[in-house]
Design a protein around this motif. Structure first.
Motif, short mmCIF file in Angstrom:
data_model
loop_
_atom_site.label_atom_id
_atom_site.label_comp_id
_atom_site.label_asym_id
_atom_site.label_seq_id
_atom_site.Cartn_x
_atom_site.Cartn_y
_atom_site.Cartn_z
N LEU A 276 0.78 -1.31 0.07
CA LEU A 276 0.04 0.01 -0.03
C LEU A 276 0.76 1.29 0.07
O LEU A 276 0.63 2.21 -0.79
CB LEU A 276 -0.82 -0.05 1.14
N GLU B 12 -5.29 -3.44 -2.79
CA GLU B 12 -6.48 -3.44 -2.03
C GLU B 12 -7.56 -4.62 -2.32
O GLU B 12 -7.97 -5.29 -1.41
CB GLU B 12 -7.33 -2.11 -2.09
N ALA C 250 -8.22 -7.15 5.03
CA ALA C 250 -8.59 -5.92 4.91
C ALA C 250 -10.02 -5.75 4.46
O ALA C 250 -10.57 -6.66 3.86
CB ALA C 250 -7.81 -5.08 3.45
#
Length: 412
Positions: free
Chosen positions: A388, A402, A411
């Motif tokens: 990230l 993501e 996540a």
């Protein structure tokens, strides 16, 4: 002048930082710890005399206290003598670091005056661009470059001795081309084999004639090969004549790899890495890793990227990120435990490569999901966090990372 002021200021700051501990040790001479102890003990002796006069102490107790404090005074006096001797020795040698720093400073200035360019003015971006344009305009012609190379070498470049059978075949090829001077296949073979022998003039002559014979049917590779011969004959310099040949190659095929490589090289030779970098980056990403131009670019692309203002650029991986068909077949024949170990080994290799060389977002996403499948959630989270940060300025790549985090269940 401004450069010298900065250099002098930095030198003084470093010198002060180095010499400060020696000055502190010298300053310690003013009040050693034992000197303070001596004052305290003398005050205690005076206090004993006052208490004896006031009747608080009798004579026996006063004498006992005087003996004890006297012994402490003797110990403190010996300690004071040692403390005074050590700092003096340090103070005597405190000049040595100063002399060493002075000698190093003089040596550095001398080296700069000998190897550097003291009178060179500051060069802003506009000045650098103007200089690159001047360098581009003042390039030598092909004839001048070849003449300079011959003069600098003094004698023709030596090439490794060729196989006598190969030399005999080339001689027969020359005779065949002499009999059929407009045969494209013979000219192409002669040009490339003369180049293998180091006969650049003969190779270029054959290649030029081949292009004349082919006319509009000459390919981009034909023009690019001629440009390479001309560049080699000019000692690596891309002359205006060579640039014209490169332009014809790109006109025939805008994606010709050798012509694109030489276009980037031309920009570097004339001080424009900002123009060379996007050309070489796109070519490297579109080329197999074992091609000659990819190998050459990979050895220089990081430096070119840094000079072009792209210090975070990471070249594409040189090896496949996942198992090949043979590895998959081998894995299917293993037991469950052995298969798990094999998968862990491949995942570890992928992680090591991304850590050392970096790679595209897809490889990072594959690593994240693979670690999650193996049950190593903590490692997956750490890799996810790193990815990230690495791809935060690339929205498309960031979306890939993501999505991998969501697929791995680490996540939201």
């Amino acid at each position: 002048m401004f450069f010298w002021l900065i250099a002098i200021a930095l030198t003084l700051i470093v010198a002060l930082a180095v010499l400060q501990p020696f000055w502190r040790s010298g300053a310690g001479l003013a009040e050693p710890a034992a000197a303070y102890d001596l004052r305290v003990y003398r005050d205690q002796l005076a206090e004993v005399d006052r208490d004896l006069k006031r009747g608080i102490l009798d004579a026996a107790d006063a004498e006992r206290l005087r003996t004890e404090i006297g012994r402490k005074i003797l110990d403190a006096d010996r300690a004071l003598s040692r403390q005074l001797t050590t700092p003096r020795a340090v103070a005597r040698h405190a000049a040595a670091p100063a002399l060493i720093l002075l000698a190093l400073s003089v040596l550095a200035v001398g080296l700069y005056l000998r190897l550097g360019v003291p009178g060179l003015p500051d060069m802003g971006l506009s000045t650098r661009i103007a200089q690159s344009e001047a360098s581009y305009a003042s390039r030598p012609s092909q004839q001048e470059a070849e003449a300079r190379l011959a003069e600098a070498a003094g004698v023709p470049a030596l090439t490794p001795p060729a196989d006598p059978q190969f030399v005999d075949l080339i001689e027969k090829l020359r005779q065949a081309v002499a009999q059929r001077p407009d045969d494209p296949q013979g000219l192409a073979l002669l040009a490339r084999n003369e180049a293998r022998l180091g006969n650049l003039a003969a190779a270029r002559s054959a290649q030029q004639h081949l292009i004349e014979v082919l006319g509009p049917n000459a390919s981009a590779a034909d023009h690019a090969f001629l440009a390479g011969l001309m560049t080699e004959a000019a000692g690596g310099v891309i002359t205006p004549e060579t640039e014209a040949v490169i332009a014809r190659a790109l006109q025939a095929d805008p994606r010709d790899p050798q012509a694109l490589y030489m276009t980037g090289l031309l920009q570097i030779q004339n001080g424009r890495p900002d123009r060379a970098f996007p050309i070489w980056r796109d070519l490297l990403e579109a080329s197999p890793p074992d091609t000659p131009w990819a190998v050459a670019i990979r050895g220089m692309i990081r430096d070119v990227a840094w000079l072009a203002g792209q210090p975070d650029y990471v070249p594409p991986a040189t090896e496949a990120p996942g198992p090949d068909s043979e590895q998959v077949q081998a894995a299917s024949e293993l037991s469950a435990e052995d298969r798990q170990q094999m998968i862990q080994g491949m995942v570890s290799q992928l992680e090591d490569r991304l850590s050392a060389e970096g790679g595209p977002a897809e490889d990072w996403a594959r690593l994240i999901t693979s670690l999650a499948v193996l049950g190593e959630q903590d490692r997956a989270r750490a890799i996810h966090a790193e990815a990230l940060t690495r791809f935060k300025d690339r929205p498309d790549d960031l979306a890939t990372i993501e999505a991998a985090g969501r697929q791995a269940g680490i996540a939201g």
